[in-house]
Scaffold this active site. Structure first.
Site, short mmCIF file in Angstrom:
data_model
loop_
_atom_site.label_atom_id
_atom_site.label_comp_id
_atom_site.label_asym_id
_atom_site.label_seq_id
_atom_site.Cartn_x
_atom_site.Cartn_y
_atom_site.Cartn_z
N SER A 146 -26.67 -10.52 2.71
CA SER A 146 -28.05 -10.74 3.17
C SER A 146 -28.81 -9.44 3.02
CB SER A 146 -28.04 -11.14 4.65
OG SER A 146 -29.31 -10.95 5.23
N TYR A 159 -25.08 -9.61 13.20
CA TYR A 159 -25.18 -10.25 11.87
C TYR A 159 -25.41 -9.21 10.77
CZ TYR A 159 -26.94 -13.40 8.21
OH TYR A 159 -27.14 -14.07 7.03
#
Ligand SMILES: NC(=O)c1ccc[n+]([C@@H]2O[C@H](COP(=O)([O-])OP(=O)(O)OC[C@H]3O[C@@H](n4cnc5c(N)ncnc54)[C@H](OP(=O)(O)O)[C@@H]3O)[C@@H](O)[C@H]2O)c1
Length: 259
Positions: A146, A159
């Site tokens: 990501s 995350y």
């Protein structure tokens, strides 16, 4: 022109792809794009019913449901995939969870679960996939990380760290496996409208549909990129910000995120 870091995939017809995290969101859209382009795809995730829905319209799709956090399940899943595909040209590892967390809200169980799924499961997968690809002498592996792995961001306490780990891991994979003839891809999406982001209560710059994300990923493979990042402008902006001197980077991020 500079040579691409991976050999461009010029045709998907008959390409044998194992896609992990294919039951929803980006994975489901990517499965559809690959199947429509003529690839033979084994779809994995836990929810067999959802995988069956994605696979239903295609004769070139098969489903191999399993839980990626179960170390013992990986060798059986690989055997199952090989029975269906014969060999593997490309593996895409995209199973993950996202628990928005601030620094003052640390929940150890969430942290353990996130690292176990987002990072340790990738090692579980690689431990069976890399020997298989090396034995074949060809094939590629891609990790879905990501752009939140580029730099610390508000709410991404857990995350973002898992995705930064994957970015670093993927670079090592490229260093070590490219000279052995394998392809390695690092996929860094920006915001995509999926079940994972549906609870976000903040504005998501550059938000894309899963279909547009799938298109960008296919294009990256077709161009032989190592890093496949999107959307273009937002992901590049964050990449550049991540390389700025600390003082400037923190000031800019405070300003742009309003936090
Ligand atoms: N959406 C975004 O804005 C965004 C941005 C950057 C990166 N990403 C990354 O893109 C990837 C796909 O995310 P998404 O947004 O499409 O999310 P999603 O719709 O929630 O998909 C997550 C996938 O992971 C699978 N999965 C979760 N736990 C699993 C387990 N224990 N075993 C096997 N499969 C499991 C889910 O299937 P089951 O529940 O059926 O197991 C599902 O197929 C993730 O790696 C995510 O971090 C997403």
């Amino acid at each position: 022109m500079m040579k691409p870091l991976n050999t461009p995939i010029t045709s998907w017809t008959g390409k044998r792809v194992w896609l992990v995290g294919a039951s929803s969101g980006i994975g489901a859209a990517l499965a559809q794009a690959l199947l429509q382009a003529g690839a033979i795809v084994a779809l994995s995730a836990r929810r067999a019913d959802q995988l069956a829905i994605v696979a239903a319209p295609y004769s070139n799709a098969s489903v191999v449901p399993f839980d990626v956090t179960d170390t013992e399940a990986w060798p059986a899943a690989l055997t199952n995939v090989l029975e269906r595909l014969g060999q593997i040209d490309l593996v895409i590892l995209g199973a993950a969870r996202y628990d928005p967390t601030h620094s003052w809200q640390i929940d150890i169980e969430q942290a353990e679960k996130s690292f176990d799924l987002n990072v340790v499961s990738v090692y579980r997968g690689l431990s069976v996939i890399v020997p298989q690809l090396l034995a074949q002498g060809h094939g590629g592996v891609s990790l879905i990380a990501s752009i939140s792995g580029y730099t610390g961001l508000p709410r991404a306490l857990i995350y973002g760290a898992t995705k930064a780990a994957l970015q670093n891991l993927c670079e090592t994979l490229y260093f070590e496996l490219a000279p052995k003839g394998l392809a390695v891809y690092l996929i860094n999406p920006g915001f995509v409208q999926t079940p994972m982001t549906s609870a976000n209560d903040f504005e998501m710059p550059g938000l894309m549909t899963p279909e547009a994300a799938a298109c960008a990923i296919m294009l990256g493979f077709e161009r032989g990129h190592f890093e496949i990042r999107f959307p273009k402008a937002f992901s590049l902006a964050l990449r550049v910000i991540s390389m700025l001197p600390d003082r400037l980077r923190f000031a800019l991020l405070h300003k742009t995120t309003g936090m």
